[in-house]
Design a protein around this motif. Structure first.
Motif, PDB file in Angstrom:
ATOM      1  N   PRO A 151       0.744  -1.295   0.064  1.00  0.00           N
ATOM      2  CA  PRO A 151       0.156  -0.242   0.055  1.00  0.00           C
ATOM      3  C   PRO A 151       0.874   1.154   0.037  1.00  0.00           C
ATOM      4  CG  PRO A 151      -0.028  -0.924   2.184  1.00  0.00           C
ATOM      5  CD  PRO A 151       0.726  -1.886   1.196  1.00  0.00           C
ATOM      6  N   ALA A 152       2.097   1.251   0.502  1.00  0.00           N
ATOM      7  CA  ALA A 152       2.871   2.362   0.450  1.00  0.00           C
ATOM      8  C   ALA A 152       3.891   2.296  -0.911  1.00  0.00           C
ATOM      9  CB  ALA A 152       4.014   2.437   1.682  1.00  0.00           C
ATOM     10  N   GLY A 153       3.582   1.521  -1.777  1.00  0.00           N
ATOM     11  CA  GLY A 153       4.473   1.436  -3.029  1.00  0.00           C
ATOM     12  C   GLY A 153       5.375   0.317  -2.712  1.00  0.00           C
ATOM     13  N   LYS A 154       5.663  -0.354  -3.735  1.00  0.00           N
ATOM     14  CA  LYS A 154       6.648  -1.392  -3.635  1.00  0.00           C
ATOM     15  C   LYS A 154       8.066  -0.960  -3.507  1.00  0.00           C
ATOM     16  CE  LYS A 154       8.053  -5.949  -5.889  1.00  0.00           C
ATOM     17  NZ  LYS A 154       8.296  -6.579  -7.283  1.00  0.00           N
ATOM     18  N   GLN A 155       8.976  -1.397  -2.742  1.00  0.00           N
ATOM     19  CA  GLN A 155      10.385  -0.911  -2.291  1.00  0.00           C
ATOM     20  C   GLN A 155      11.437  -1.549  -3.133  1.00  0.00           C
ATOM     21  OE1 GLN A 155      10.188   1.942  -0.307  1.00  0.00           O
ATOM     22  NE2 GLN A 155       8.292   1.748  -0.634  1.00  0.00           N
ATOM     23  N   VAL A 156      10.967  -2.614  -3.925  1.00  0.00           N
ATOM     24  CA  VAL A 156      12.012  -3.202  -4.981  1.00  0.00           C
ATOM     25  C   VAL A 156      11.589  -3.153  -6.367  1.00  0.00           C
ATOM     26  CG1 VAL A 156      13.187  -4.399  -2.956  1.00  0.00           C
ATOM     27  CG2 VAL A 156      11.287  -5.614  -4.123  1.00  0.00           C
ATOM     28  N   GLY A 157      12.386  -3.349  -7.321  1.00  0.00           N
ATOM     29  CA  GLY A 157      11.893  -3.559  -8.650  1.00  0.00           C
ATOM     30  C   GLY A 157      11.532  -5.141  -8.908  1.00  0.00           C
ATOM     31  N   GLY A 158      10.891  -5.312  -9.917  1.00  0.00           N
ATOM     32  CA  GLY A 158      10.272  -6.681 -10.540  1.00  0.00           C
ATOM     33  C   GLY A 158      11.552  -7.307 -11.027  1.00  0.00           C
ATOM     34  N   LYS A 159      11.186  -8.655 -11.021  1.00  0.00           N
ATOM     35  CA  LYS A 159      12.136  -9.499 -11.799  1.00  0.00           C
ATOM     36  C   LYS A 159      12.057  -9.669 -13.280  1.00  0.00           C
ATOM     37  CE  LYS A 159      11.533 -13.662  -8.550  1.00  0.00           C
ATOM     38  NZ  LYS A 159      10.843 -14.829  -8.715  1.00  0.00           N
ATOM     39  N   ASP A 160      13.184  -9.514 -13.631  1.00  0.00           N
ATOM     40  CA  ASP A 160      13.556  -9.197 -15.233  1.00  0.00           C
ATOM     41  C   ASP A 160      13.362 -10.806 -15.857  1.00  0.00           C
ATOM     42  OD1 ASP A 160      14.388  -8.922 -17.838  1.00  0.00           O
ATOM     43  OD2 ASP A 160      15.729  -7.676 -17.183  1.00  0.00           O
ATOM     44  N   LEU A 161      12.329 -11.023 -16.324  1.00  0.00           N
ATOM     45  CA  LEU A 161      11.850 -12.252 -16.816  1.00  0.00           C
ATOM     46  C   LEU A 161      12.568 -12.696 -18.095  1.00  0.00           C
ATOM     47  CD1 LEU A 161      10.156 -15.049 -16.873  1.00  0.00           C
ATOM     48  CD2 LEU A 161       8.278 -13.967 -18.025  1.00  0.00           C
ATOM     49  N   MET A 162      12.791 -11.787 -18.942  1.00  0.00           N
ATOM     50  CA  MET A 162      13.518 -12.116 -20.045  1.00  0.00           C
ATOM     51  C   MET A 162      15.023 -12.125 -19.881  1.00  0.00           C
ATOM     52  SD  MET A 162      11.726 -12.116 -22.894  1.00  0.00           S
ATOM     53  CE  MET A 162      12.875 -11.788 -24.058  1.00  0.00           C
ATOM     54  N   ALA A 163      15.567 -11.596 -18.746  1.00  0.00           N
ATOM     55  CA  ALA A 163      16.946 -11.952 -18.364  1.00  0.00           C
ATOM     56  C   ALA A 163      16.903 -13.339 -17.806  1.00  0.00           C
ATOM     57  CB  ALA A 163      17.474 -11.174 -17.295  1.00  0.00           C
ATOM     58  N   ILE A 164      15.966 -13.738 -16.953  1.00  0.00           N
ATOM     59  CA  ILE A 164      15.959 -15.198 -16.532  1.00  0.00           C
ATOM     60  C   ILE A 164      15.985 -16.110 -17.753  1.00  0.00           C
ATOM     61  CG2 ILE A 164      14.556 -16.944 -15.274  1.00  0.00           C
ATOM     62  CD1 ILE A 164      13.687 -14.340 -13.513  1.00  0.00           C
ATOM     63  N   VAL A 165      14.845 -15.916 -18.599  1.00  0.00           N
ATOM     64  CA  VAL A 165      14.825 -16.760 -19.802  1.00  0.00           C
ATOM     65  C   VAL A 165      16.040 -16.967 -20.733  1.00  0.00           C
ATOM     66  CG1 VAL A 165      13.640 -17.019 -21.754  1.00  0.00           C
ATOM     67  CG2 VAL A 165      12.270 -16.428 -19.960  1.00  0.00           C
ATOM     68  N   MET A 166      16.751 -15.906 -21.085  1.00  0.00           N
ATOM     69  CA  MET A 166      18.138 -15.709 -21.703  1.00  0.00           C
ATOM     70  C   MET A 166      19.113 -16.595 -21.160  1.00  0.00           C
ATOM     71  SD  MET A 166      18.029 -11.906 -23.616  1.00  0.00           S
ATOM     72  CE  MET A 166      17.849 -10.862 -21.967  1.00  0.00           C
ATOM     73  N   ALA A 167      19.262 -16.548 -19.475  1.00  0.00           N
ATOM     74  CA  ALA A 167      20.166 -17.086 -18.868  1.00  0.00           C
ATOM     75  C   ALA A 167      19.779 -18.785 -19.178  1.00  0.00           C
ATOM     76  CB  ALA A 167      19.883 -16.910 -17.494  1.00  0.00           C
ATOM     77  N   HIS A 168      19.032 -19.205 -19.541  1.00  0.00           N
ATOM     78  CA  HIS A 168      18.683 -20.738 -19.787  1.00  0.00           C
ATOM     79  C   HIS A 168      18.976 -21.077 -21.043  1.00  0.00           C
ATOM     80  CE1 HIS A 168      16.179 -20.139 -16.035  1.00  0.00           C
ATOM     81  NE2 HIS A 168      16.380 -21.507 -15.991  1.00  0.00           N
ATOM     82  N   ARG A 169      19.298 -20.155 -22.024  1.00  0.00           N
ATOM     83  CA  ARG A 169      19.624 -20.308 -23.298  1.00  0.00           C
ATOM     84  C   ARG A 169      18.655 -21.232 -24.388  1.00  0.00           C
ATOM     85  NH1 ARG A 169      25.202 -19.102 -23.839  1.00  0.00           N
ATOM     86  NH2 ARG A 169      26.285 -18.833 -21.854  1.00  0.00           N
TER      87      ARG A 169
END
Length: 294
Positions: A151-169
């Motif tokens: 409710p006060a705003g998320k204090q961290v950024g979101g996961k980078d799904l594309m970076a995670i996917v690319m790491a799996h080649r």
């Protein structure tokens, strides 16, 4: 030329009960129009479950199953292997899941499928929160956005799904947006014709959870692309290719002001959002120019 379909045509039935202004129906209609009847859908609980139906009925005219929130990639993998055992190498097995069922609860099953390079097409429609159960924050919710659990705003950024996917080649992955349907359709068609694990990450603004007028979904999505908050890109056999450079990279003021979920963001938080946008775009540009496969 983009072909327009009426609700009575195509592989999605008329009368789908999605929220007004929701982009999921737009995505599903275009995805199935490209894939055709020779596909199987795996859909977890969530906003997209309306396509699976609430009983014996369904809103799609292709074979499919509604599984659990965490195992869409595992179910799709099993179906794909079963079809392979039968000698079927033509049917496209598609998992169609939201960000909660992908970057949060379903990331383990998806990671396993990508590691094994299962012959599936995984599509994540990303509305950046658990919209179906009350707009709780997910790992895809961006920094400073308010949800019922932040409710006060998320204090961290979101996961980078594309970076995670690319790491799996994986052999192919791409990001797309409801603001650019020809681009989405082209990427679905390309993914359809590649064997192995393919992942599409589609930006899907939510008027209910984001707080904007229902008629503004495409406009909001377009502003997200223009400022670089959502980057259109492809990853194909280790090569990164970015779409057209965002017109206003790192200037997200217009995009943020369109959404009530950012109404409490401070000037410092907005500056941080802009900084993160520029940083990620430069990271992707470096990947694009690299001669070393990602």
């Amino acid at each position: 030329m983009l072909k327009m379909m009426t609700e009575s045509n195509g592989l999605v039935s008329h009368g789908v009960s999605s929220c007004q202004g929701c982009g999921i129906e737009i995505i599903m209609r275009n995805v199935l129009d490209v894939l055709g009847e020779d596909c199987v859908l795996v859909i977890p609980p969530g906003c997209a479950a309306l396509f699976s139906g609430c009983g014996p009925e369904a809103a799609v005219k292709v074979a499919g199953i509604q599984g659990n929130l965490e195992n869409s990639a595992a179910i799709a993998s099993g179906i794909s292997l079963g079809l392979k055992h039968q000698g079927n190498n033509h049917t496209t097995v598609v998992a169609f899941a939201g960000d909660g069922a992908t970057v949060d609860i379903g990331i383990q099953a998806l990671s396993g499928a990508m590691e094994r390079n299962e012959n599936i097409l995984y599509i994540c429609y990303d509305n950046e929160a658990y919209m179906n159960t009350g707009v709780q924050g997910s790992a895809s919710t961006p920094y400073a956005a308010t949800t019922t659990t932040t409710p006060a705003g998320k204090q961290v950024g979101g996961k980078d799904l594309m970076a995670i996917v690319m790491a799996h080649r994986v052999p192919y992955a791409a990001s797309a947006s409801v603001a650019n349907l020809p681009d989405l359709r082209r990427k679905v068609e390309k993914a359809r014709d590649i064997r192995g694990c393919r992942v599409l990450h589609v930006h899907c603004p939510c008027p209910t959870g984001w707080g904007y007028p229902i008629a503004k979904t495409i406009e909001v999505a377009r502003e997200g692309v223009k400022c670089g908050a959502w980057v259109l890109m492809e990853y194909e056999y280790g090569k990164v290719t970015l779409g057209r450079k965002p017109a206003n990279t790192g200037d997200a003021a217009t995009y943020l002001k369109m959404q009530k979920r950012f109404c409490a963001a401070t000037d410092e938080e907005i500056d941080e959002i802009n900084r993160q946008i520029v940083q990620r775009y430069q990271y992707l540009k470096n990947m694009e120019s690299s001669e070393i496969p990602v």
